[in-house]
Design an enzyme around this catalytic site. Sequence first.
Site, mmCIF file in Angstrom:
data_model
loop_
_atom_site.group_PDB
_atom_site.id
_atom_site.type_symbol
_atom_site.label_atom_id
_atom_site.label_comp_id
_atom_site.label_asym_id
_atom_site.label_seq_id
_atom_site.Cartn_x
_atom_site.Cartn_y
_atom_site.Cartn_z
ATOM 1 N N ARG A 50 0.837 -1.212 0.027
ATOM 2 C CA ARG A 50 0.046 -0.014 -0.002
ATOM 3 C C ARG A 50 0.936 1.151 0.121
ATOM 4 O O ARG A 50 2.111 1.329 0.751
ATOM 5 C CB ARG A 50 -0.974 -0.104 1.132
ATOM 6 C CG ARG A 50 -2.162 -1.097 1.149
ATOM 7 C CD ARG A 50 -2.931 -0.905 2.188
ATOM 8 N NE ARG A 50 -2.383 -1.310 3.487
ATOM 9 C CZ ARG A 50 -1.911 -0.402 4.389
ATOM 10 N NH1 ARG A 50 -1.935 0.829 4.195
ATOM 11 N NH2 ARG A 50 -1.347 -0.959 5.578
ATOM 12 N N TYR A 61 -1.318 -3.666 -6.750
ATOM 13 C CA TYR A 61 -1.170 -4.384 -5.487
ATOM 14 C C TYR A 61 -2.503 -4.190 -4.713
ATOM 15 O O TYR A 61 -3.203 -3.226 -4.612
ATOM 16 C CB TYR A 61 -0.025 -3.559 -4.846
ATOM 17 C CG TYR A 61 -0.285 -4.141 -3.300
ATOM 18 C CD1 TYR A 61 0.564 -5.468 -3.078
ATOM 19 C CD2 TYR A 61 -0.601 -3.397 -2.129
ATOM 20 C CE1 TYR A 61 0.248 -5.979 -1.516
ATOM 21 C CE2 TYR A 61 -0.758 -3.969 -0.994
ATOM 22 C CZ TYR A 61 -0.291 -5.160 -0.596
ATOM 23 O OH TYR A 61 -0.622 -5.694 0.442
ATOM 24 N N GLY A 62 -2.761 -5.386 -4.072
ATOM 25 C CA GLY A 62 -3.934 -5.681 -3.206
ATOM 26 C C GLY A 62 -4.645 -4.442 -2.849
ATOM 27 O O GLY A 62 -5.569 -3.852 -3.292
ATOM 28 N N LYS A 76 -9.913 -2.535 1.382
ATOM 29 C CA LYS A 76 -9.244 -1.278 2.190
ATOM 30 C C LYS A 76 -10.185 0.317 2.151
ATOM 31 O O LYS A 76 -10.723 1.009 2.704
ATOM 32 C CB LYS A 76 -7.944 -1.130 2.317
ATOM 33 C CG LYS A 76 -7.206 -2.150 2.782
ATOM 34 C CD LYS A 76 -7.586 -2.335 4.334
ATOM 35 C CE LYS A 76 -7.089 -3.639 4.849
ATOM 36 N NZ LYS A 76 -6.030 -4.084 4.822
ATOM 37 N N HIS A 85 -10.795 -2.457 11.132
ATOM 38 C CA HIS A 85 -9.668 -3.295 10.572
ATOM 39 C C HIS A 85 -9.474 -4.421 11.552
ATOM 40 O O HIS A 85 -8.443 -4.608 12.676
ATOM 41 C CB HIS A 85 -8.142 -2.412 10.443
ATOM 42 C CG HIS A 85 -7.268 -3.197 9.800
ATOM 43 N ND1 HIS A 85 -5.785 -2.527 10.043
ATOM 44 C CD2 HIS A 85 -7.209 -4.239 8.801
ATOM 45 C CE1 HIS A 85 -5.112 -3.395 9.246
ATOM 46 N NE2 HIS A 85 -5.805 -4.317 8.532
ATOM 47 N N SER A 118 -1.518 -3.626 10.160
ATOM 48 C CA SER A 118 -1.234 -4.526 9.077
ATOM 49 C C SER A 118 0.085 -5.252 9.365
ATOM 50 O O SER A 118 1.150 -4.742 9.980
ATOM 51 C CB SER A 118 -1.067 -3.573 7.858
ATOM 52 O OG SER A 118 -2.012 -2.822 7.423
ATOM 53 N N CYS A 165 0.524 -7.515 11.710
ATOM 54 C CA CYS A 165 0.735 -7.524 13.273
ATOM 55 C C CYS A 165 -0.111 -8.798 13.767
ATOM 56 O O CYS A 165 -0.300 -8.686 14.901
ATOM 57 C CB CYS A 165 0.529 -6.438 13.792
ATOM 58 S SG CYS A 165 1.625 -5.008 13.551
ATOM 59 N N LYS A 198 -3.271 -10.657 12.773
ATOM 60 C CA LYS A 198 -4.930 -10.988 12.559
ATOM 61 C C LYS A 198 -5.232 -12.164 12.003
ATOM 62 O O LYS A 198 -5.765 -12.942 12.613
ATOM 63 C CB LYS A 198 -5.342 -9.542 11.759
ATOM 64 C CG LYS A 198 -5.571 -8.266 12.654
ATOM 65 C CD LYS A 198 -6.598 -7.364 11.752
ATOM 66 C CE LYS A 198 -5.875 -7.167 10.234
ATOM 67 N NZ LYS A 198 -4.451 -6.585 10.539
ATOM 68 N N ASP A 230 -9.603 -9.563 8.630
ATOM 69 C CA ASP A 230 -8.951 -8.414 8.190
ATOM 70 C C ASP A 230 -10.053 -7.279 8.682
ATOM 71 O O ASP A 230 -9.691 -6.272 9.112
ATOM 72 C CB ASP A 230 -8.519 -8.358 6.859
ATOM 73 C CG ASP A 230 -7.747 -7.113 6.430
ATOM 74 O OD1 ASP A 230 -6.534 -7.029 7.199
ATOM 75 O OD2 ASP A 230 -7.816 -6.469 5.542
ATOM 76 N N ARG A 233 2.305 -12.245 -0.739
ATOM 77 C CA ARG A 233 0.714 -12.563 -0.219
ATOM 78 C C ARG A 233 0.233 -13.611 -0.883
ATOM 79 O O ARG A 233 0.495 -14.079 -2.095
ATOM 80 C CB ARG A 233 -0.121 -11.118 -0.403
ATOM 81 C CG ARG A 233 0.377 -9.993 0.171
ATOM 82 C CD ARG A 233 -0.588 -9.834 1.436
ATOM 83 N NE ARG A 233 -0.096 -8.839 2.221
ATOM 84 C CZ ARG A 233 -0.544 -8.338 3.497
ATOM 85 N NH1 ARG A 233 -1.926 -8.906 3.782
ATOM 86 N NH2 ARG A 233 -0.091 -7.237 4.129
#
Length: 615
Positions: A84, A229-230, A238, A258, A280, A282, A284, A305, A397
């Site tokens: 991101r 990218y995602g 997001k 989130h 992000s 960390c 989840k 997420d 990813r």
Amino acid sequence: MTATAPAPESTDSTPPTTHAGILAWVEEVAELTQPARIHWVTGSDEEWTELTDALVETGTFTRLNPELKPNSFYGASDPIDVARVEDRTYICSVDERDAGPTNNWMAPDEMKQLMRGLYAGCMRGRTMYVIPFVMGHLEAEQPMFGVEITDSAYVTVSMRVMARLGTNVLRRIEELDAAGQDVKWVPALHSVGHPLAEGEADVAWPCNETKYIVQFPEERAIWSFGSGYGGNALLGKKCYALRIASVMARDEGWLAEHMLILKLTSPQGVVKYVAAAFPSACGKTNLAMLKPTIPGWKVETLGDDIAWMRIGPDGRLWAVNPEYGFFGVAPGTNEHTNPHAMATINKGNSLFTNVALTEDGDVWWEGLENPPARATDWKGNPWTPESDELSSHPNSRYCTPIKQCDILAAEYDDPRGVPIDAILFGGRRKTTIPLVFEARDWTHGTFLGATLSSETTAAAIGAVGVVRRDPMAMLPFIGYNAGDYFSHWINIGKDNDAAKLPKIFYVNWFRRDDEGGFLWPGFGENSRVLKWIVERIDGQAAAVETPIGHVPAEGSFDIDGLDLTPETLAAALAVDVEEWKAEVPQITEWFEKFGDDLPSVLWTELDGLKARLGL
Ligand code: GTP
Ligand code: SPV
Ligand code: MN
């Protein structure tokens, strides 16, 4: 350089809808961007096969060994497009104040003029895909529709994994429209920003050095340019489900967060639902699919997420996961840390980006078992375990369907969601923050969320390992004024019955010892933390009051069968007053950024903390 993508067979310029609003928007975008053809995405298996075949042909994808990963593909991005881009992300509210102080802002008209310049002709030589999608359930009381236009087949197939999409969504929009309902849908425009001249060969990962990820909160619209990218390109995730949805949630009295969602069942069969916000990269996804090490406890997954949470008719906070897949960090994922994620991706139908490709047509990344003797790294270079470089980008990813998760909770399919018993905030901190502690009440919990801090990770471009405030793990995702966002959280506590709201906890899996090693083993052992939390909620576990909140009392935290000395546990749980005194000026400085927009109760909470620390 490879051949220009062949047009998929189902590409047809006859629009499969009569919905005037969608048709008009598609026409307007086509006029501006000048695509070679328009493809209305159906979501069918045949379409997936056509698109993935075409992506293999253009060199974007490599088909993985079907015996190891059926119907799965490997891709590597341009090295300038791996995460991101927070400094290129804007909240273009009408009033600058509504984006402040944590977001980039530009006046909507100015941004639109600038981006129209970028979009002009940007899809030349490419197919424009029109993706009708819904975040959350199609059967929801108020389905959260969107239409993404993209010129990337990679984005289109990734969207199919991550969101419910296709013809049935379009049909539902038309049905509700015909029934006279004012159907809202979020227009989400995406381009990689890499037009092709007549006869020009495509590259494997088209993108543009110039990137803009832009939300228009009043209009509920998204414009994204330059990245594949995602989080920059799968606009349902997001951009919609957090940035735009947080604005809707503010206006309508709910929360878009989130957060992962999990279901925890005790050996006695008592069920609790937990939501947890960590920044992000960390933890989840890992917590959401945790395999408990303590006997008799069971975790089932609901989401990894994003959580949308509304107060239900019973006064409790009900959460749904609006997504349909996992877009998970690959490095570190293995049979020990996350066996359920491994099982999910091994079923196939998965996309892997920026990991390493092995000679037998499988994928590999740092932290996975059995390193291959030779592989191709994410930059396309030969790699061996002796190489100095990483085989995979730290933010590489996997993208895999949530329905393949062997511990998916049955409630995932319930549009009402699940009633949350506990909310966890957490970050990545080497010092200061104990393994677990409990907030005194909702307002104190909001204070803990508002002051959440974490070391930055590879999930966003920029320096890694720098401590920053990341309120509610939403710093890059709050779609409006963050002071108002804190007020919104405070009000949820004020306007509802406190006894029915979730209890709030703070966790830190990442505290280090003097040698730099993790004090806490983490992963499956985090079930012990969940157990203490559940026992707190049920009034069974003892806690001691400290200046920062309630920490496990000696003997209340289960380390049975764990190779961990009581001294190490004590170090993991310690509240060091000197460390916390050093934290106070940082919190003060953080709060000062908000000026009058900070709810005054948060200053009161800080005063309370200072007093308890003896400051
Ligand atoms: P996003 O998808 O970016 O939102 O990330 P996430 O919050 O889902 O993080 P994820 O679970 O993918 O974990 C990120 C990294 O943290 C991975 O490399 C994990 O191996 C590591 N990690 C996760 N849980 C733990 C833990 O309990 N202890 C330690 N030491 N590392 C962990
Ligand atoms: C994150 O960065 O928090 C992610 C990955 O979950 S992305 O979808 O790219 O935002
Ligand atoms: Mn995330």
